[in-house]
Design an enzyme around this catalytic site. Structure first.
Site, PDB file in Angstrom:
ATOM      1  N   SER A 182      -0.210  -9.192  -5.264  1.00 17.62           N
ATOM      2  CA  SER A 182      -1.092  -8.524  -4.324  1.00 17.62           C
ATOM      3  C   SER A 182      -2.442  -8.239  -4.994  1.00 17.62           C
ATOM      4  CB  SER A 182      -0.398  -7.252  -3.854  1.00 17.62           C
ATOM      5  OG  SER A 182      -0.765  -6.914  -2.570  1.00 17.62           O
ATOM      6  N   ASP A 435       3.824 -14.307   4.718  1.00 19.11           N
ATOM      7  CA  ASP A 435       3.008 -13.180   4.281  1.00 19.11           C
ATOM      8  C   ASP A 435       1.599 -13.254   4.870  1.00 19.11           C
ATOM      9  OD1 ASP A 435       1.838 -11.096   2.921  1.00 19.11           O
ATOM     10  OD2 ASP A 435       1.709 -12.161   1.003  1.00 19.11           O
ATOM     11  N   HIS A 460       5.725 -11.105   1.265  1.00 17.67           N
ATOM     12  CA  HIS A 460       4.769 -10.696   0.225  1.00 17.67           C
ATOM     13  C   HIS A 460       5.405 -10.761  -1.171  1.00 17.67           C
ATOM     14  CE1 HIS A 460       0.868  -9.091  -0.640  1.00 17.67           C
ATOM     15  NE2 HIS A 460       1.255  -7.900  -1.015  1.00 17.67           N
TER      16      HIS A 460
END
Ligand SMILES: *[C@@H]1O[C@H](CO)[C@@H](O)[C@H](O)[C@H]1NC(C)=O
Ligand SMILES: *[C@@H]1O[C@H](CO)[C@@H](O)[C@H](O)[C@H]1NC(C)=O
Ligand SMILES: *[C@@H]1O[C@H](CO)[C@@H](O)[C@H](O)[C@H]1NC(C)=O
Ligand SMILES: *[C@@H]1O[C@H](CO)[C@@H](O)[C@H](O)[C@H]1NC(C)=O
Ligand SMILES: *[C@@H]1O[C@H](CO)[C@@H](O)[C@H](O)[C@H]1NC(C)=O
Ligand SMILES: *[C@@H]1O[C@H](CO)[C@@H](O)[C@H](O)[C@H]1NC(C)=O
Length: 500
Positions: A182, A435, A460
């Site tokens: 991320s 995602d 994710h």
């Protein structure tokens, strides 16, 4: 109306904080954005996590010479499997939250440490967790927040690694590989780009390094969320798309507001139109979070959830088009409760919360209001949300009101290379097809050593999680390929050392 919207979004921004992901508010303009990482799973045979905690005196400002203060940066070390001298270091570039949480939830690193003979280091990002440059005052004014930038964080990581190499016996020749997911994945990639002398390579998992102005269409993010729902059940996306008008209709009367509040078991009943806007934002964020954590097994990332949670959510939304507003919204409330009450322990739903977690929402909102400008928009046609344009001016005004600063829309593209990154090397960009953050990710191979790995069934950064019996083959293959590249980078780095 315009004034109302501003007020609402300011309120939403203040409470939004939640999750990791970056998304939160879609109200008027300020999208508060936080990323996250994932929680452990109850049923796997996770290797036990055991690390030592250290603190390093880090400069508050690496780039000017007037401010000479330091702060304590927290970092965690696990050297049980480290083969010294010279064994590799896997270095987690911490994101916007408590580093112990990321550490506990990056099972992939724990699982590969032994086979690579690697030491694991998890470095906390400044201004999060315990690493506060101005202690508890760090967030008290924009003067203190001024040093919360990705550039400063990367410099922290570089200085820390140089220090470890100089002081840890056996580490001098150790190749270092950056790993992150991320926002932490963006940092890992940028770390290799800016400090190739410090890290031999980087794994950037679910890292939307192109979610910046002018790099990808602003609507792609919400399109992916919508596709996840469309493929998970009959009429699922269509019924969510219809639900916004149904909410507007039902909430137009006092009795309708009361009905909605009771139907959703809200902790605080909806009273005003502003409450209803906040309620819709909360629902939208709920669907986004579900898209991020649509994992193939039961997991507890942002919330405890069943396996393939969107399929479970969609079972409550499989209506034909003739359903009444009340029936539709009853289904929506049941669907929302899959996310908020899977364990059956929630007594009411709090529209100020969408995730549990150790994330620093206020810090991320500040970063979004300065460097990390990530345009998002919806049209209600290609996505299932109420139409809303990206409005940089409104976003900037909210930032000014909240923090006294205005975002620099083009800075990230200038400082981190934008789409012109082909001159860099040794970075893996992994992305999950489910995602929404893959919209801003690197999803094609750029060169032989700037590699993109797609995980079609992955949400994710699924690849950074512990392995699981229910993992799809695509994520198993991704992890194997990642380790293969790690080995190549390590081998090459050692050769370079020998010939030096
Ligand atoms: C991470 O795991 C350690 C050791 O099991 C535990 O003490 C700590 O509370 C965990 N941190 C978080 C944020 O869950
Ligand atoms: C709006 O809600 C009322 C009840 O409050 C319902 O009778 C009506 O059918 C709804 N309108 C639409 C367009 O769904
Ligand atoms: C909606 O339509 C379906 C099939 O077209 C029908 O079976 C169902 O009874 C209808 N439901 C309502 C509430 O009218
Ligand atoms: C959560 O689930 C439990 C068990 O089914 C139920 O008793 C409780 O009312 C639910 N909470 C909400 C807010 O719906
Ligand atoms: C709802 O969440 C907010 C933000 O976390 C918290 O301050 C508030 O106390 C919560 N309300 C209830 C009723 O739990
Ligand atoms: C990039 O190249 C690698 C190695 O050849 C390959 O496995 C991978 O599938 C490629 N990625 C994409 C997105 O085509």
């Amino acid at each position: 109306m315009a004034a109302d919207r501003t007020e609402v979004s300011a309120r939403a921004a203040a409470t939004c904080v939640l999750t990791l992901c970056l998304v939160c508010l879609h109200v008027s303009a300020l999208k508060s954005q936080l990323f996250t990482r994932t929680g452990g799973l109850p049923y796997s045979s996770e290797p036990p996590i055991s690390y030592k905690t250290f603190y390093f005196d880090q400069k508050v400002d690496h780039f000017g010479f007037l401010e000479d203060d330091t702060f304590k940066q927290r970092y965690l070390v696990a050297d049980k499997h480290w083969q010294q001298p010279g064994g590799p270091v896997l270095f987690y570039t911490g994101n916007e939250g408590d580093i112990t949480w990321f550490c506990n939830n990056t099972g992939f690193m724990w699982e590969v440490a032994e086979e690579l003979g690697a030491m694991l280091v998890f470095a906390e990002h400044r201004y999060y967790g315990e690493s506060l440059p101005f202690g508890q005052d760090s967030y008290s004014d924009s003067k203190h927040l001024n040093y919360l930038t990705a550039e400063q964080a990367l410099a922290d990581f570089a200085v820390l690694i140089q220090n470890l190499k100089n002081t840890l016996p056996g580490a001098q020749q150790s190749p270092v590989i950056a790993v992150g997911g991320s926002y932490g994945g963006m940092l890992a990639a940028w770390f290799r780009m800016k400090y190739p002398n410090v890290v031999a390579g980087a794994l950037a998992a679910s890292a939307p390094i192109w979610q910046f102005p002018g790099m990808v269409p602003c609507g792609d993010f919400y399109k992916i969320v919508t596709q996840d729902f469309a493929r998970s059940g009959y009429n699922c996306d269509a019924n969510i798309r219809k639900s916004w008008k149904a909410i507007n209709n039902v909430s137009s009367t006092v009795s309708g507001l009361q009905w909605l509040s009771e139907e959703f078991s809200l902790c605080a009943p909806l009273k005003t139109i502003i409450d209803v806007i906040g309620f819709k934002n909360w629902l939208q964020e709920t669907w986004v979070n579900l898209a991020m954590v649509d994992y193939p097994y039961e997991a507890n990332f942002l919330q405890p959830l069943p396996r393939w949670p969107i399929q479970v959510v969609c079972k409550n939304l499989a209506f034909d088009s003739n359903v009444s507003d009340y029936q539709l919204l009853h289904g929506v409330s049941q669907a929302a409760k899959v996310y908020y009450n899977y364990t059956g322990s929630s007594s009411c739903l709090n529209t100020s919360q969408t995730a549990t977690g150790s994330l620093g929402a206020l810090g991320w909102t500040y970063q979004a209001c300065t460097e990390m400008v990530m345009p998002m928009c919806t049209d209600g046609v290609q996505d299932m949300f109420e139409p809303e344009d990206w409005n940089f001016q409104a976003f900037s005004d909210e930032c000014k009101a909240m923090f006294g600063v205005r975002p620099r829309a083009d800075w990230a593209g200038t400082v981190f290379g934008g789409k012109e990154i082909a001159s860099h090397s040794n970075i893996i960009f992994s992305n999950g097809g489910l995602d929404p953050w893959s919209a801003g990710g690197v999803t094609h191979n750029i060169t032989d050593s700037l590699i993109s790995i797609m995980i079609p069934d992955g949400a994710h950064h699924l690849d950074l999680r512990y392995s699981n019996d229910l993992d799809p083959p695509s994520v198993r293959a991704a992890r194997a390929l990642e380790v293969k590249y790690f080995r190549q980078w390590i081998k090459k780095a050692k050769k370079t050392h020998r010939t030096a």
